[in-house]
Design a protein around this motif. Structure first.
Motif, mmCIF file in Angstrom:
data_model
loop_
_atom_site.group_PDB
_atom_site.id
_atom_site.type_symbol
_atom_site.label_atom_id
_atom_site.label_comp_id
_atom_site.label_asym_id
_atom_site.label_seq_id
_atom_site.Cartn_x
_atom_site.Cartn_y
_atom_site.Cartn_z
ATOM 1 N N ALA A 2 0.839 -1.199 0.000
ATOM 2 C CA ALA A 2 0.000 0.000 0.000
ATOM 3 C C ALA A 2 0.872 1.246 0.000
ATOM 4 C CB ALA A 2 -0.898 -0.020 1.226
ATOM 5 N N ALA A 3 0.290 2.311 -0.552
ATOM 6 C CA ALA A 3 1.038 3.566 -0.622
ATOM 7 C C ALA A 3 1.100 4.215 0.758
ATOM 8 C CB ALA A 3 0.374 4.517 -1.613
ATOM 9 N N VAL A 4 2.123 5.056 0.941
ATOM 10 C CA VAL A 4 2.341 5.675 2.250
ATOM 11 C C VAL A 4 1.119 6.454 2.751
ATOM 12 C CG1 VAL A 4 3.709 7.408 3.476
ATOM 13 C CG2 VAL A 4 4.857 5.660 2.121
ATOM 14 N N PRO A 5 0.503 7.297 1.939
ATOM 15 C CA PRO A 5 -0.638 8.074 2.449
ATOM 16 C C PRO A 5 -1.765 7.166 2.934
ATOM 17 C CG PRO A 5 0.087 8.957 0.340
ATOM 18 C CD PRO A 5 0.846 7.688 0.548
ATOM 19 N N GLN A 6 -1.974 6.056 2.226
ATOM 20 C CA GLN A 6 -3.021 5.110 2.632
ATOM 21 C C GLN A 6 -2.700 4.505 3.991
ATOM 22 O OE1 GLN A 6 -3.468 2.946 -1.210
ATOM 23 N NE2 GLN A 6 -4.921 1.723 -0.041
ATOM 24 N N GLN A 8 -0.743 5.720 6.226
ATOM 25 C CA GLN A 8 -0.810 6.747 7.266
ATOM 26 C C GLN A 8 -2.253 6.993 7.688
ATOM 27 O OE1 GLN A 8 1.395 9.796 5.190
ATOM 28 N NE2 GLN A 8 3.187 9.526 6.510
ATOM 29 N N ARG A 9 -3.148 6.969 6.688
ATOM 30 C CA ARG A 9 -4.563 7.182 6.999
ATOM 31 C C ARG A 9 -5.071 6.037 7.864
ATOM 32 N NH1 ARG A 9 -6.122 8.934 2.145
ATOM 33 N NH2 ARG A 9 -6.508 6.798 1.450
ATOM 34 N N GLN A 10 -4.667 4.814 7.506
ATOM 35 C CA GLN A 10 -5.030 3.622 8.291
ATOM 36 C C GLN A 10 -4.544 3.769 9.717
ATOM 37 O OE1 GLN A 10 -3.642 0.147 5.830
ATOM 38 N NE2 GLN A 10 -4.671 -1.004 7.445
ATOM 39 N N PHE A 11 -3.305 4.247 9.835
ATOM 40 C CA PHE A 11 -2.703 4.413 11.149
ATOM 41 C C PHE A 11 -3.508 5.387 11.988
ATOM 42 C CE2 PHE A 11 0.679 4.422 14.231
ATOM 43 C CZ PHE A 11 0.690 5.700 14.750
ATOM 44 N N ILE A 12 -3.850 6.518 11.380
ATOM 45 C CA ILE A 12 -4.611 7.543 12.104
ATOM 46 C C ILE A 12 -5.974 7.005 12.512
ATOM 47 C CG2 ILE A 12 -5.745 9.811 11.895
ATOM 48 C CD1 ILE A 12 -3.398 10.653 10.119
ATOM 49 N N GLU A 13 -6.637 6.324 11.589
ATOM 50 C CA GLU A 13 -7.957 5.771 11.907
ATOM 51 C C GLU A 13 -7.868 4.741 13.025
ATOM 52 O OE1 GLU A 13 -9.869 6.376 7.476
ATOM 53 O OE2 GLU A 13 -9.506 4.322 8.190
ATOM 54 N N TYR A 14 -6.873 3.881 12.927
ATOM 55 C CA TYR A 14 -6.737 2.834 13.932
ATOM 56 C C TYR A 14 -6.442 3.429 15.304
ATOM 57 C CZ TYR A 14 -5.698 -1.763 15.856
ATOM 58 O OH TYR A 14 -5.724 -2.920 16.602
ATOM 59 N N LEU A 142 7.080 2.912 7.905
ATOM 60 C CA LEU A 142 8.514 3.212 7.856
ATOM 61 C C LEU A 142 9.187 2.471 6.707
ATOM 62 C CD1 LEU A 142 9.325 3.151 11.696
ATOM 63 C CD2 LEU A 142 9.200 5.161 10.206
ATOM 64 N N GLN A 143 8.808 1.218 6.523
ATOM 65 C CA GLN A 143 9.435 0.436 5.441
ATOM 66 C C GLN A 143 9.063 0.963 4.077
ATOM 67 O OE1 GLN A 143 8.454 -3.637 6.387
ATOM 68 N NE2 GLN A 143 9.861 -3.558 8.131
ATOM 69 N N ALA A 144 7.868 1.581 3.993
ATOM 70 C CA ALA A 144 7.454 2.153 2.708
ATOM 71 C C ALA A 144 8.071 3.532 2.511
ATOM 72 C CB ALA A 144 5.932 2.229 2.646
ATOM 73 N N GLY A 145 8.892 3.933 3.467
ATOM 74 C CA GLY A 145 9.606 5.204 3.332
ATOM 75 C C GLY A 145 8.868 6.399 3.902
ATOM 76 N N GLY A 146 7.730 6.141 4.587
ATOM 77 C CA GLY A 146 6.962 7.259 5.123
ATOM 78 C C GLY A 146 7.306 7.547 6.571
ATOM 79 N N SER A 147 6.634 8.541 7.150
ATOM 80 C CA SER A 147 6.852 8.868 8.561
ATOM 81 C C SER A 147 5.547 8.657 9.324
ATOM 82 C CB SER A 147 7.331 10.303 8.710
ATOM 83 O OG SER A 147 6.366 11.180 8.182
ATOM 84 N N ILE A 148 5.701 8.402 10.612
ATOM 85 C CA ILE A 148 4.518 8.139 11.448
ATOM 86 C C ILE A 148 3.798 9.445 11.758
ATOM 87 C CG2 ILE A 148 3.704 6.960 13.531
ATOM 88 C CD1 ILE A 148 5.500 5.200 11.872
#
Lengths: 152, 207
Positions: A2-6, A8-14, A142-148
């Motif tokens: 999955a792409a980073v923004p997706q 991140q959105r999952q993370f925020i929702e969870y 993080l593995q997809a190169g994004g930030s928390i």
């Protein structure tokens, strides 16, 4: 993947759902604020200590409660510890069970204590699973190169 | 023998908590404010770090000037020696009584809070302790403002400067400094006030 923004959105929702459902409270946010570049694994380290402590305490509680003559002070002492550690990481539902548990200890109510121990085990396993899922999500980001994303 | 330091040595906090999670937390919180931290897991270890020479009889303090502690922050409920007992020992000791002590507790019990403040604690923090609590510590720190050579008790192993009364030091050579004995009566009072007696329901407590 999955792409980073997706993610991140999952993370925020969870994360939001964990707060809304009372699994975590503001203390968990406080822990996250203490994590930075020089302490990058702070939350994971604290949570890991919590898992270790909790499993030990649950075993001790089971032993104490199974005694022929239950020592309620001893049981209360374990619950007090559990209440302390769960509240230190923000595991709100676990803390709440501990509060009720302590009341039953004071009343020397064996039934109440037994029920609370079951509930405690249940809530602990739930929050453990949820925190592990949260950490997995973080790793994926993080593995997809994004930030928390920082939760406010 | 007092060392007046005008350098930028970080303030040194001694943190005392039997919970490893809380120790890790308080250490991290304190380091956020750039304090130098020593964390121990019991009151006895805290007293030893502060210079207690005779552990069994709680006598003879000989603080190490290189390990000067500027503030003690301690949990209240600990097995063995409670935070309150630790506070008492510190305030009863001529060489340690000027060290500010802060108590932490997960239980909000007004009687306990008052007792600690009356015994000389500077502050009482409810757990979990936060950054905003640690931010309040600044005014309490003591730094090199110990008594001068004339007034202070003997802090080195050289007892020749010990005064001829109960100002500390082993004056009569019997192995203790005759000041810090921990009596049975004190122990009984403390057991009555220990954390796991007189349990209060949360509802009884000030919200």
């Amino acid at each position: 993947m999955a792409a980073v923004p997706q993610l991140q959105r999952q993370f925020i929702e969870y994360t939001t759902s964990l707060y809304n459902e009372g699994y975590l409270d503001d203390q968990f946010t406080q822990l996250q604020k203490l994590q930075d570049e020089s302490n990058p694994d702070f939350v994971a380290e604290v949570v890991s200590l919590f898992f270790e402590d909790s499993e030990k305490l649950l075993n001790n509680l089971a032993t104490a409660i199974q005694q022929k003559s239950v020592d309620y002070k001893q049981v209360d002492s374990h619950v007090h510890q559990f209440k302390g550690s769960s509240s230190s990481i923000g595991a709100q539902r676990v803390t709440n069970v501990c509060v009720h548990f302590r009341n039953y200890c004071e009343e020397k109510n064996l039934d109440g204590c037994l029920r609370c121990l079951q509930q405690l085990k249940h809530e602990y396993i739930l929050v453990r699973n949820k925190l592990e899922a949260l950490f997995r999500l973080e790793q994926q980001i993080l593995q997809a190169g994004g930030s928390i994303p920082m939760m406010e | 023998m007092g060392v007046i330091s005008i350098s930028e040595t970080p303030l040194h906090v001694l943190a005392v908590d039997d919970s490893n999670i809380d120790r890790k937390l308080i250490e991290r919180l304190l380091k956020t404010f750039s304090y130098h931290v020593t964390a121990v897991d019991s009151g006895i270890k805290a007293l030893e770090f502060l210079g207690l020479q005779d552990v069994e009889n709680f006598q003879s303090f000989s603080p190490n000037p290189e390990e000067e502690v500027n503030l003690v922050i301690t949990d209240y409920c600990m097995p063995g020696m409670t935070g309150f007992e630790l506070l008492r020992k510190i305030k009863e000791s001529k060489s340690l009584k000027d060290i500010p002590v802060v108590i932490m507790s997960s239980d909000n019990i007004p009687a306990r809070i008052n007792r600690c403040l009356e015994e000389g604690a500077e502050e009482f923090f409810l757990k979990p302790v936060r950054l905003s609590d640690v931010d309040k510590l600044k005014p309490y720190f003591s730094k090199n403002d110990r008594k001068t050579t004339d007034e202070e008790e003997c802090v080195s192993s050289d007892r020749s400067r010990a005064m001829d009364d109960d100002d500390g030091g082993d004056v009569d050579g019997d192995g203790d400094d005759g000041v810090e004995a921990w009596s049975d009566e004190n122990e009984q009072i403390e057991k009555d006030q220990s954390c796991h007696h007189k349990m209060f329901k949360i509802e009884d407590v000030v919200p």
